[in-house]
Design a protein around this motif. Structure first.
Motif, PDB file in Angstrom:
ATOM      1  N   CYS A 109      53.800  -7.739  19.114  1.00 19.56           N
ATOM      2  CA  CYS A 109      52.803  -8.204  18.071  1.00 19.56           C
ATOM      3  C   CYS A 109      52.280  -9.739  18.673  1.00 19.56           C
ATOM      4  CB  CYS A 109      53.328  -8.516  16.777  1.00 19.56           C
ATOM      5  SG  CYS A 109      53.644  -7.155  15.957  1.00 19.56           S
ATOM      6  N   ASN A 110      53.278 -10.272  19.532  1.00 22.13           N
ATOM      7  CA  ASN A 110      52.712 -11.763  19.948  1.00 22.13           C
ATOM      8  C   ASN A 110      52.371 -11.559  21.376  1.00 22.13           C
ATOM      9  OD1 ASN A 110      53.684 -12.981  17.606  1.00 22.13           O
ATOM     10  ND2 ASN A 110      55.830 -12.861  18.340  1.00 22.13           N
ATOM     11  N   VAL A 174      51.084  -6.928  12.630  1.00 20.46           N
ATOM     12  CA  VAL A 174      50.110  -6.499  13.661  1.00 20.46           C
ATOM     13  C   VAL A 174      48.943  -6.851  13.399  1.00 20.46           C
ATOM     14  CG1 VAL A 174      49.522  -4.501  14.884  1.00 20.46           C
ATOM     15  CG2 VAL A 174      51.677  -4.563  14.039  1.00 20.46           C
ATOM     16  N   PRO A 175      48.253  -7.668  14.199  1.00 22.06           N
ATOM     17  CA  PRO A 175      47.045  -7.914  14.229  1.00 22.06           C
ATOM     18  C   PRO A 175      46.180  -6.759  13.984  1.00 22.06           C
ATOM     19  CG  PRO A 175      47.821  -9.084  15.865  1.00 22.06           C
ATOM     20  CD  PRO A 175      48.828  -8.075  15.777  1.00 22.06           C
ATOM     21  N   LEU A 181      48.782  -1.529  19.703  1.00 24.16           N
ATOM     22  CA  LEU A 181      49.295  -1.027  18.676  1.00 24.16           C
ATOM     23  C   LEU A 181      48.252  -0.566  17.677  1.00 24.16           C
ATOM     24  CD1 LEU A 181      52.157  -3.641  17.873  1.00 24.16           C
ATOM     25  CD2 LEU A 181      52.418  -1.384  19.223  1.00 24.16           C
ATOM     26  N   SER A 182      48.323   0.534  17.401  1.00 24.51           N
ATOM     27  CA  SER A 182      47.075   1.072  16.451  1.00 24.51           C
ATOM     28  C   SER A 182      47.905   0.986  15.104  1.00 24.51           C
ATOM     29  CB  SER A 182      46.544   2.325  16.750  1.00 24.51           C
ATOM     30  OG  SER A 182      45.731   2.709  15.840  1.00 24.51           O
ATOM     31  N   LEU A 183      47.054   0.399  14.152  1.00 27.34           N
ATOM     32  CA  LEU A 183      47.751   0.382  12.734  1.00 27.34           C
ATOM     33  C   LEU A 183      47.751   1.758  12.194  1.00 27.34           C
ATOM     34  CD1 LEU A 183      46.290  -2.959  11.227  1.00 27.34           C
ATOM     35  CD2 LEU A 183      48.610  -2.120  11.852  1.00 27.34           C
ATOM     36  N   PRO A 184      46.513   2.613  12.201  1.00 27.84           N
ATOM     37  CA  PRO A 184      46.587   3.964  11.506  1.00 27.84           C
ATOM     38  C   PRO A 184      47.588   4.776  12.153  1.00 27.84           C
ATOM     39  CG  PRO A 184      44.362   3.129  11.895  1.00 27.84           C
ATOM     40  CD  PRO A 184      45.402   2.012  12.681  1.00 27.84           C
ATOM     41  N   ALA A 185      47.678   4.838  13.371  1.00 31.98           N
ATOM     42  CA  ALA A 185      48.509   5.721  14.134  1.00 31.98           C
ATOM     43  C   ALA A 185      49.988   5.336  13.931  1.00 31.98           C
ATOM     44  CB  ALA A 185      48.314   5.596  15.786  1.00 31.98           C
ATOM     45  N   LEU A 186      50.409   4.072  13.849  1.00 29.87           N
ATOM     46  CA  LEU A 186      51.751   3.772  13.317  1.00 29.87           C
ATOM     47  C   LEU A 186      52.131   4.128  12.325  1.00 29.87           C
ATOM     48  CD1 LEU A 186      51.817  -0.001  15.183  1.00 29.87           C
ATOM     49  CD2 LEU A 186      53.053   2.470  15.919  1.00 29.87           C
ATOM     50  N   ASP A 187      51.189   3.841  11.182  1.00 32.89           N
ATOM     51  CA  ASP A 187      51.537   4.184   9.827  1.00 32.89           C
ATOM     52  C   ASP A 187      51.436   5.717   9.534  1.00 32.89           C
ATOM     53  OD1 ASP A 187      51.887   4.197   6.848  1.00 32.89           O
ATOM     54  OD2 ASP A 187      49.670   3.399   6.720  1.00 32.89           O
ATOM     55  N   ALA A 188      50.683   6.490  10.093  1.00 32.07           N
ATOM     56  CA  ALA A 188      50.786   7.976  10.246  1.00 32.07           C
ATOM     57  C   ALA A 188      52.140   8.599  10.701  1.00 32.07           C
ATOM     58  CB  ALA A 188      49.661   8.528  10.862  1.00 32.07           C
ATOM     59  N   GLU A 189      52.494   8.011  11.681  1.00 35.05           N
ATOM     60  CA  GLU A 189      53.821   8.480  12.560  1.00 35.05           C
ATOM     61  C   GLU A 189      54.974   7.983  11.533  1.00 35.05           C
ATOM     62  OE1 GLU A 189      56.065   7.773  16.638  1.00 35.05           O
ATOM     63  OE2 GLU A 189      54.623   6.007  16.038  1.00 35.05           O
TER      64      GLU A 189
END
Length: 757
Positions: A109-110, A174-175, A181-189
């Motif tokens: 994230c940083n 996550v920005p 890092l893709s927010l929708p992909a991480l949430d779906a996983e």
């Protein structure tokens, strides 16, 4: 360093670990120094390195920022160690990955452009997810913990910044425009991993008998769900629905075995504790009332299942071929019986007594041929009792039997009404002749008289012949058919099963509510009550079946007789006595809380018989310790903290052994049952002085080596062995002083560099 033997390298690595445990400041230096060593070709070093990596990222003494930099450094080593085949190394690496994943996620994230680091972490994640279904049990437990961390990291935490924990790592860090890092992909996983984690709770063994139920995986899953429910409110509804739909009692429907009952109780307790912790964390939450109702229903269902299991006898322990052979034999016998005796044949009508001449109403309606019944005067009975007998008999009769009896009485009445008595013929006097006689009447009458004389003479000769035959000798029944040993064994087992069924018909008698108060002066089976049948069964097992096998089946014991140098032989129990003991064991274990009196009676009989045989000089295999430990092994896994009556069982068995005290010690080390174990030791030390020294030895070991029960052990040691308590404290103080001086010398001499190099 390369020429140093493996043992020396492991010793030096152990010194380095002791150094960082004493002073965590040296931890980063030691970790950087050992990474090349633990990645080498020696499996012992790799095993030590995997354990040290897991310990490094799980210890709270290292700063979180320092752990983050170390996590990025160790990724290459962890990727190489993930290719190991040994379960111990894989388990440590998976545990390390569960601690490293949030740190790497925070680092990403940083550091938006470090694609290589995230690819390494993603590679480790893929390998762990592939091991989740195919790895050993220990590795799969670590995978469940890793998946829990991934779900926590890749889901959104508390959205209110006033309530959010700054140290928490979640998807909110996550920005939105992060290039890696893709927010929708991480949430779906995360959602997919949660569904996969909950899938083990959706499997029902009642629907799939081939399902392999692993209580360790289910318990680990339930324990990891608690953190997700408390910290991720949006996921709480899905998790609680899956937990409440999970039935931990369904496994007993697959097979009623001791293992399945233990698994059922463990999973039921885990579900109950999980729901109670969730409700306690938020007492005003929306799920509190629903959780309380579910816990009540679960407790009632468990009580019903345990009550039903206590009424059932356990299934006999048979191998698959034996069970199939017995089943096939029963089916063949049933088919043969069906061929010989058709089920559709109605029962024969009752016999109708032939009565000529006038008869009474009692003779008309009496269908029984029993002399005792026909001669009994029913007028002696009171009218109320007669009415009860009549009503009960009518209710118990079938329609077909009643119709058959009515038809018999009807036919008798019809025959009676159609009967016409013969007319009386006058008998002529001597010297008179009827005028209606024909000319040849005298000759015909003479022939009839002669014929009657001949028939009477033949009957007399036949009676004399029968008398002579009966006087030849005493009549004896033919001898019974000889049975094979296997048939005799099966018949004896069937008789024992019937005796156990008789015992089940009586009410359960606890150790406290016994009726026998005469002690040693009482008879073993004075009344045919529950205690009498138990006495018969226990003595059949210990003494009634000869107890030992004949000389042809004696077992040879290794070693020689000291007197004549011959190989010693030890008599072993017969197969029938062993079978009865197995049935007694299964009978006790099926409901040990209600059948402790059976265990006490049986074990006392075993001990007494061992003593009698020993004094008689019989070289016999002792049975008390063997079966006492087997009974305890079957009871201890099911003990709960409320089972204080079990202390009464320990006080009434004739001999307490060292092996039994070790099991009580393991009970003291169980966090849920530690108080029960301490109370057992206290009870035995107070009320059974011969075993007080063994109890004090166990308490001394607990006080010296186990900090979690030191306070409870200290109270008892202070009462009965205060000198040992003082000696242990002095020895520990001296050891601590010596360790402090050693650590100081190691730091002063720069032992860190010498150890690594």
């Amino acid at each position: 360093m390369a020429a140093t033997p493996v043992a020396d390298q492991l010793r030096q690595l152990g010194d380095a670990r002791a150094l960082v445990l004493g002073d965590p400041v040296y931890w980063p230096q030691v970790l950087h120094g050992i990474l090349p060593i633990v990645s080498g070709p020696i499996v012992e070093l790799r095993r030590w390195g995997a354990d040290f990596l897991a310990e490094t990222f799980s210890t709270p003494v290292v700063d979180i920022n320092e752990k983050q930099s170390l996590a990025v450094t160790c990724l290459d080593t962890m990727v190489r160690l993930m290719d190991e085949k040994e379960a111990g190394i894989l388990k440590s690496v998976v545990q390390c990955s569960a601690s490293v994943y949030p740190l790497v996620f925070r680092y990403m994230c940083n550091n938006r452009d470090d694609q290589a680091t995230w690819d390494k972490m993603d590679m480790i994640k893929s390998k762990i997810l592939s091991l989740w279904d195919s790895g050993p049990v220990g590795v799969r437990l670590g995978c469940i913990k890793f998946v829990q961390r991934v779900i926590l990291v890749q889901s959104r935490g508390v959205t209110d910044p006033r309530l959010a924990d700054r140290s928490e790592i979640s998807l909110t860090m996550v920005p939105t425009n992060h290039p890696v890092l893709s927010l929708p992909a991480l949430d779906a996983e995360a959602q997919g991993l949660l569904d996969r984690l909950l899938s083990i709770l959706h499997e029902d063994p009642r629907l799939d008998k081939t399902l392999i139920y692993d209580p360790a995986l289910i318990t680990a899953t339930l324990n990891n769900l608690s953190v997700i429910v408390k910290t991720r409110a949006p996921l709480a509804h899905k998790i609680l629905s899956a937990v409440m739909n999970f039935n931990p009692l369904a496994i007993i429907a697959k097979a009623n075995t001791v293992k399945n009952r233990l698994m059922m109780q463990c999973m039921e307790k885990t579900v109950r504790v999980l729901l109670m912790n969730i409700a306690r964390a938020n007492q005003n939450g929306p799920y509190t009332a629903k959780i309380s109702q579910h816990i009540t229903r679960l407790s009632q269902a468990k009580a019903e299942v345990l009550e039903e299991l206590s009424r059932k006898r356990p299934a006999p322990s048979q191998t698959q071929p034996e069970a199939e052979a017995i089943k096939r034999m029963k089916v063949e016998n049933a088919q043969a019986q069906a061929v010989i005796t058709p089920t559709a044949t109605p029962p024969p009508p009752p016999p109708v007594a032939v009565i000529t001449g006038p008869m009474t109403y009692g003779q008309l309606y009496t269908l029984s041929t029993d002399v005792a019944m026909t001669s009994f005067d029913g007028q002696q009975l009171p009218i109320d009792l007669v009415l009860q007998i009549i009503v009960g008999s009518i209710n118990s009769l079938s329609q077909q039997t009643l119709q058959t009896a009515i038809a018999a009485v009807n036919s008798r009445y019809t025959a009676l009404m159609a009967y016409v008595p013969p007319a009386s013929v006058p008998i002529p006097q001597d010297g008179q002749v009827s005028q209606a006689a024909q000319p040849g009447a005298e000759e015909t009458q003479g022939e009839q008289v002669e014929q009657r004389d001949i028939e009477k003479k033949e009957e007399d000769e036949e009676e004399e012949e029968e008398e002579r035959e009966l006087q030849l000798g005493k009549f004896r029944l033919p001898p019974p058919t000889s049975l094979a040993p296997e048939e005799m064994h099966d018949i004896a087992i069937q008789a024992i099963d019937r005796m156990f069924s008789v015992v089940d018909q009586f009410d359960k008698t606890s150790l406290i509510s016994r009726k026998s108060k005469l002690g040693a002066n009482r008879l073993a089976a004075s009344n045919w009550d529950r205690e009498g049948w138990i006495a018969v069964l226990t003595r059949l097992a210990t003494r009634g079946m000869g107890d030992t096998a004949p000389d042809t089946v004696k077992e040879e014991v290794k070693g020689k007789d000291e007197e004549n140098g011959e190989i010693a032989q030890m008599q072993v129990p017969t197969a029938l006595s062993t079978a009865i003991r197995e049935k007694l064991y299964n009978f006790v274990i099926a409901d040990f809380r209600g059948r402790m009196d059976v265990a006490v009676s049986w074990l006392n009989e075993e001990w007494y018989n061992d003593q009698v045989m020993s004094r008689a000089g019989v070289n016999r295999e002792p049975q008390y310790r063997k079966w006492m430990m087997k009974v305890m092994d079957g009871i201890f896994p099911f003990l709960e903290s409320k089972d204080r009556l079990f202390m009464r069982l320990l006080s009434e068995i004739p001999e307490v052994t060292v092996e039994l005290m070790q099991k009580v010690k393991m009970l003291c080390l169980d966090p849920d049952r530690a108080m029960l174990g301490i109370q057992m030791l206290h009870y035995l030390a107070m009320l059974r002085p011969p075993v007080r020294d063994m109890c004090m030895d166990v308490l001394e070991d607990l006080y010296q080596n186990h900090v979690e029960v030191r306070v409870q052990a200290q109270k008892l040691l202070q009462k009965w062995r205060p000198e040992a308590l003082a000696a242990i404290d002095n020895a520990q103080n001296n050891t601590q002083n010596a360790n402090g001086m050693t650590a100081t010398l190691v730091q002063r001499n720069g032992a860190t560099t010498a150890t690594i190099n």
